[in-house]
Write an enzyme that holds these catalytic residues in place. Structure first.
Site, PDB file in Angstrom:
ATOM      1  N   ASP A   1      39.495  53.199  -0.797  1.00 58.70           N
ATOM      2  CA  ASP A   1      38.539  52.482  -1.323  1.00 58.70           C
ATOM      3  C   ASP A   1      37.081  53.360  -1.009  1.00 58.70           C
ATOM      4  O   ASP A   1      36.008  52.543  -0.613  1.00 58.70           O
ATOM      5  CB  ASP A   1      38.544  51.285  -0.823  1.00 58.70           C
ATOM      6  CG  ASP A   1      37.437  50.102  -1.721  1.00 58.70           C
ATOM      7  OD1 ASP A   1      37.062  50.656  -2.952  1.00 58.70           O
ATOM      8  OD2 ASP A   1      37.094  49.077  -1.331  1.00 58.70           O
TER       9      ASP A   1
ATOM     10  N   ASN B   1      40.328  41.550   2.082  1.00 58.85           N
ATOM     11  CA  ASN B   1      39.107  41.753   1.640  1.00 58.85           C
ATOM     12  C   ASN B   1      38.627  41.390   0.185  1.00 58.85           C
ATOM     13  O   ASN B   1      39.700  41.797  -0.754  1.00 58.85           O
ATOM     14  CB  ASN B   1      38.535  43.152   1.657  1.00 58.85           C
ATOM     15  CG  ASN B   1      38.563  43.787   3.041  1.00 58.85           C
ATOM     16  OD1 ASN B   1      39.330  44.638   3.640  1.00 58.85           O
ATOM     17  ND2 ASN B   1      37.601  43.228   3.883  1.00 58.85           N
TER      18      ASN B   1
ATOM     19  N   ARG C   1      46.275  24.818   5.987  1.00 57.90           N
ATOM     20  CA  ARG C   1      46.303  23.871   4.776  1.00 57.90           C
ATOM     21  C   ARG C   1      46.017  24.457   3.435  1.00 57.90           C
ATOM     22  O   ARG C   1      46.525  23.656   2.259  1.00 57.90           O
ATOM     23  CB  ARG C   1      45.248  22.808   4.857  1.00 57.90           C
ATOM     24  CG  ARG C   1      45.412  22.019   6.152  1.00 57.90           C
ATOM     25  CD  ARG C   1      44.636  20.727   6.143  1.00 57.90           C
ATOM     26  NE  ARG C   1      44.588  19.919   7.442  1.00 57.90           N
ATOM     27  CZ  ARG C   1      43.855  20.098   8.410  1.00 57.90           C
ATOM     28  NH1 ARG C   1      42.649  21.087   8.116  1.00 57.90           N
ATOM     29  NH2 ARG C   1      43.838  19.614   9.579  1.00 57.90           N
TER      30      ARG C   1
ATOM     31  N   HIS D   1      39.309  40.310  -5.562  1.00 60.44           N
ATOM     32  CA  HIS D   1      38.100  39.577  -5.936  1.00 60.44           C
ATOM     33  C   HIS D   1      38.512  38.175  -6.512  1.00 60.44           C
ATOM     34  O   HIS D   1      37.898  38.016  -7.549  1.00 60.44           O
ATOM     35  CB  HIS D   1      37.314  40.438  -6.748  1.00 60.44           C
ATOM     36  CG  HIS D   1      36.870  41.703  -6.050  1.00 60.44           C
ATOM     37  ND1 HIS D   1      35.801  42.004  -5.156  1.00 60.44           N
ATOM     38  CD2 HIS D   1      37.406  43.014  -6.105  1.00 60.44           C
ATOM     39  CE1 HIS D   1      35.916  43.183  -4.697  1.00 60.44           C
ATOM     40  NE2 HIS D   1      36.569  43.970  -5.327  1.00 60.44           N
TER      41      HIS D   1
ATOM     42  N   ALA E   1      30.826  43.749  -3.446  1.00 61.61           N
ATOM     43  CA  ALA E   1      29.696  44.356  -3.754  1.00 61.61           C
ATOM     44  C   ALA E   1      29.722  44.841  -5.172  1.00 61.61           C
ATOM     45  O   ALA E   1      28.615  45.217  -5.833  1.00 61.61           O
ATOM     46  CB  ALA E   1      29.748  46.120  -3.287  1.00 61.61           C
TER      47      ALA E   1
END
Length: 383
Positions: A268, A214, A222, A190, A135
């Protein structure tokens, strides 16, 4: 003041005990019924106060607004969910806005208003990856920069204690090394880094992973990615336990992979926490979020999760009842490990003589009956 209970959480287990509180500290821990008590909590759980290291706002307030009244109102309400300490967390924003937000955190910290204690700031953004930004505002992302970080830290009066960044954009891990050597926890998040890149970041000083699963490159057989690195390293790992960000089985897998240690429970939470279902402005106001019936936030008109309205006591409850984590390990994730990652375990996060008298009293339904912040009772109801 002396309080007691038949279930006091000491050294990762419950036992009958009394706690002597004086001058904001735990001064002694006695056997049950050793001295005359001021409050007897009977069979209620008395546990270390919860510590939320990743939370962007609540009750109509966002950290990036940089207003003292909103922050003070928020920290006054946090004890209702058992939180006694927290890191107000910024989001990607214009540099000037982030500086203002950090200055506000420091100003409120110095005033020491009644409620949960600010123990620093968490800088989440702008040093994030575009693809895994979630976001965060794409046009405001920046390459990790020592000069930018120093400007932020100066604005915060040295109170940035935790920073999320995408290590693949940190050239030669320069900012990771600098920050970690100067008392800042570097948390990888992130990020689209490979397993190898993430582990090199850990070797260069990163010591945590932001909201596990997240906003990061997932586990593939792999290419284990960032998730593979957080599961196989000895770094800490945040987790949002609301059942929408992460499936309960995936949470259980994470606890097993980490040997039930070094996991940090976070909310969060966003501006809309504590507000009814609806659409709200987030951060700059150019982005809007929608809160659904479950309290989960999404970027307006999309299926991109943008944070939560989770309460810490309910996050602990979810770990126990849905993710099948033991009560003891769930409580450690909400108190001891958040303190430990910041190097504060000899001050907060455990019931220990000399530590701050930060305590939460819970019933078996995980409802908060009372919270003590630095020895002061926060809730009017109950005891």
């Amino acid at each position: 003041m002396i309080i007691q209970s038949k279930r006091v959480f000491i050294s990762g287990q419950f036992m009958k005990a009394q706690i002597l509180i004086d001058s904001q500290k735990i001064q002694a821990v006695f056997p049950y019924d050793h001295e005359k008590v001021d409050v007897d909590y009977g069979d209620l759980m008395v546990v270390p106060g919860f510590i939320d290291l990743h939370t962007h706002g609540a009750y109509g307030y966002a950290v990036d607004e940089g207003t003292p009244d909103g922050l003070a109102n928020w920290l006054a309400k946090l004890p209702e969910e058992g939180v006694t300490s927290f890191l107000p967390t910024t989001a990607t924003n214009y540099k000037e806005a982030t500086i203002k937000a950090l200055q506000n955190i420091t100003a409120v910290y110095e005033k020491r208003p009644r409620g949960a204690q600010i123990i620093g700031a968490h800088l989440e953004g702008p040093f994030l990856d575009y693809t895994f930004r979630g976001a965060h505002e794409p046009d405001l992302l920046r390459t990790p920069s020592l000069a930018d970080f120093e400007d932020f830290q100066q604005a915060a009066g040295g109170k940035i204690r935790y920073m999320t960044l995408a290590c693949e954009h940190d050239a030669d891990f320069a900012l990771t090394r600098y920050a970690s050597r100067n008392g800042v926890v570097v948390s990888l998040g992130h990020s689209g880094a490979s397993l190898e890149m993430a582990l090199l970041a850990v070797a260069n000083g990163a010591s945590s992973f932001t909201h596990s699963y997240n906003g990061m490159k997932g586990l593939h057989h792999r290419e284990p990615g960032v998730v593979g690195a957080l599961m196989t390293s000895d770094a800490y790992a945040e987790i949002i336990a609301d059942g929408y960000h992460v499936h309960p089985n995936a949470i259980n897998i994470l606890f097993k992979a980490k040997n039930y240690s070094r996991i940090i429970l976070i909310t969060d939470s966003l501006v809309a926490k504590g507000l009814p279902k609806g659409t709200y402005e987030f951060g700059l106001g150019s982005e809007k979020i929608e809160i659904d019936d479950n309290g989960t936030a999404y970027l307006s008109g999309t299926n991109t999760i943008a944070g939560s309205s989770l309460r810490m006591n309910l996050a602990v409850k979810f770990l126990v009842q849905r993710a099948m984590i033991s009560v003891e390990h769930a409580l450690l994730a909400a108190s001891f490990y958040p303190a430990q990652v910041l190097g504060l375990e000899k001050r907060k996060g455990q019931i220990l003589v000399g530590n701050d008298a930060d305590l939460t009293v819970l019933d078996d339904g995980w409802n908060v009956q009372q919270t003590y912040c630095l020895g002061e009772r926060m809730l009017k109801e109950g005891f």
